[in-house]
Design an enzyme around this catalytic site. Structure first.
Site, PDB file in Angstrom:
ATOM      1  N   ASP A 237       0.824  -1.213   0.000  1.00  0.00           N
ATOM      2  CA  ASP A 237       0.000   0.000   0.000  1.00  0.00           C
ATOM      3  C   ASP A 237       0.854   1.258   0.000  1.00  0.00           C
ATOM      4  OD1 ASP A 237      -1.868  -2.185   1.135  1.00  0.00           O
ATOM      5  OD2 ASP A 237      -3.149  -0.529   0.500  1.00  0.00           O
ATOM      6  N   LYS A 248      -1.376  -5.115   4.029  1.00  0.00           N
ATOM      7  CA  LYS A 248      -2.459  -5.652   4.862  1.00  0.00           C
ATOM      8  C   LYS A 248      -1.943  -6.233   6.172  1.00  0.00           C
ATOM      9  CE  LYS A 248      -5.877  -5.418   4.416  1.00  0.00           C
ATOM     10  NZ  LYS A 248      -6.540  -4.309   5.178  1.00  0.00           N
TER      11      LYS A 248
END
Ligand code: MRU
Length: 351
Positions: A237, A248
């Site tokens: 991310d 995650k």
């Protein structure tokens, strides 16, 4: 293979496959405003770092399509919509990257009329989407030489077409290996609490015809110790300048376990996920989501009434646990400070 489009621009509206309802139901939602798009990103109708970047760019295209009294008013509203979209989820830098790319274009150009402004914003959104799709195909090819002819992967979360607009990143390298004729098997981390692995990755692997088994997140140590696994592949991310990577929740545990068992641990993502302005992992904002995601499953309570839960949606894996970072510009190896800068500069030259 079943063809589905997670994100599609259709009749001047944005059509999203509702990922919250998969795999039980295939439901498409049609969105008409940037505010609806921000909510869809927040509530995870659409999720995955590259996918939310593409979606946000289309959100600005929707905003640009509103009736305006002047170009100045359109610019002000688009800036405001951009801020709301960026705030929808703080960790994935692709979201900020895509919105800022559109806003910079708006700031740097004089528009003849509202029509040219509108068509420029939509063209940029289409460009961002097409670039992500092309990047993913390239990432898959760049990774191919890393895998033996019979290869077993362990994968966390969901990083397929659903998460990336098309093809996939960490799941894309698995798909590319399968399409290149390698014999592929995947251990799929279920990925508590939103179950992106069990619900979405398994759904995508089914459609690709790639054999897999779902495991609970806590099984990864046992699996890496007792089964043959050639590589752990995960998405990202935000990658800080020093290589520390947010992904995650559960990725960090997996990286430590992979190191303990000498299994290579690969981060896979486009250069739009590399954030050279964020020096290290401590500077990455970590989204905290509602505790209901932990205490309930499908709205049924699994914990005592009123139980407290802490729900960080992401964690940061320090660079020392990462074997390499696979991007569309090539494979970055440690020391990441130099290799990541090189990847970003290459991407900027080609853009
Ligand atoms: O909360 P999510 O489902 O948006 O989290 C997704 C992930 O962490 C992915 O691994 C990451 O966004 C990369 S997607 C290619």
């Amino acid at each position: 293979m079943h063809i589905y489009k997670p994100i599609e621009w259709k009749n001047n509206a944005l059509v999203l496959l509702d990922q919250r309802q998969l795999p039980q139901k295939t439901v498409y939602l049609t969105l008409h405003t940037a505010a609806e798009v921000a909510e869809a990103i927040r509530n995870m109708t659409v999720r995955g770092a590259p996918a939310i970047g593409v979606t946000a760019a289309y959100g600005l295209a929707l905003e640009a399509g509103k009736p305006y009294s002047s170009i100045d008013k359109a610019q002000i509203d688009l800036e405001q919509a951009g801020r709301i979209l960026i705030e929808a989820r703080p960790t994935a830098v692709n979201l900020t990257w895509a919105v800022e790319r559109v806003l910079k274009h708006l700031q740097g150009n004089k528009f003849k009329n509202l029509e040219t402004l509108r068509s420029d914003v939509l063209t940029l959104a289409h460009d961002i989407a097409a670039e992500e799709a092309a990047n993913n195909l390239q990432i898959g090819q760049n990774a191919l030489s890393l895998w033996p002819d019979e290869v077993k992967f362990l994968h966390h979360c969901n990083t397929g077409a659903l998460a990336t607009f098309d093809y996939g990143t960490a799941l894309g390298v698995i798909r590319a290996a399968h399409e290149a004729g390698k014999k592929v098997f995947v251990y799929v981390d279920e990925t508590r609490p939103r179950l992106q692995g069990a619900r979405l990755t398994a759904w995508e692997l089914e459609q690709m015809g790639i054999p897999y088994q779902i495991i609970v997140d806590g099984a990864s140590g046992h699996v890496l110790k007792t089964r043959e696994v050639h590589a752990v592949t995960v998405g990202c991310d935000r990658i800080a300048a020093n290589g520390a990577t947010a992904n995650k929740i559960g990725t960090y545990n997996l990286a430590i376990v992979a190191r303990a068992h000498n299994v290579p641990f690969y981060i896979v993502g486009p250069t739009s996920t590399i954030d050279l302005d964020t020096p290290d992992g401590n500077s990455i904002p970590i989204e905290e989501r509602n505790s209901d995601e932990i205490t309930q499953v499908n709205e049924v309570s699994i914990a005592p009434q009123g139980a407290a839960a802490y729900n960080p949606a992401f964690d940061v894996t320090p660079a020392e646990y990462i074997t390499a970072i696979i991007t569309e510009q090539g494979i970055a190896y440690p020391p990441f400070k130099e290799s990541l800068r090189e990847m970003v500069e290459k991407a900027n030259r080609r853009r």
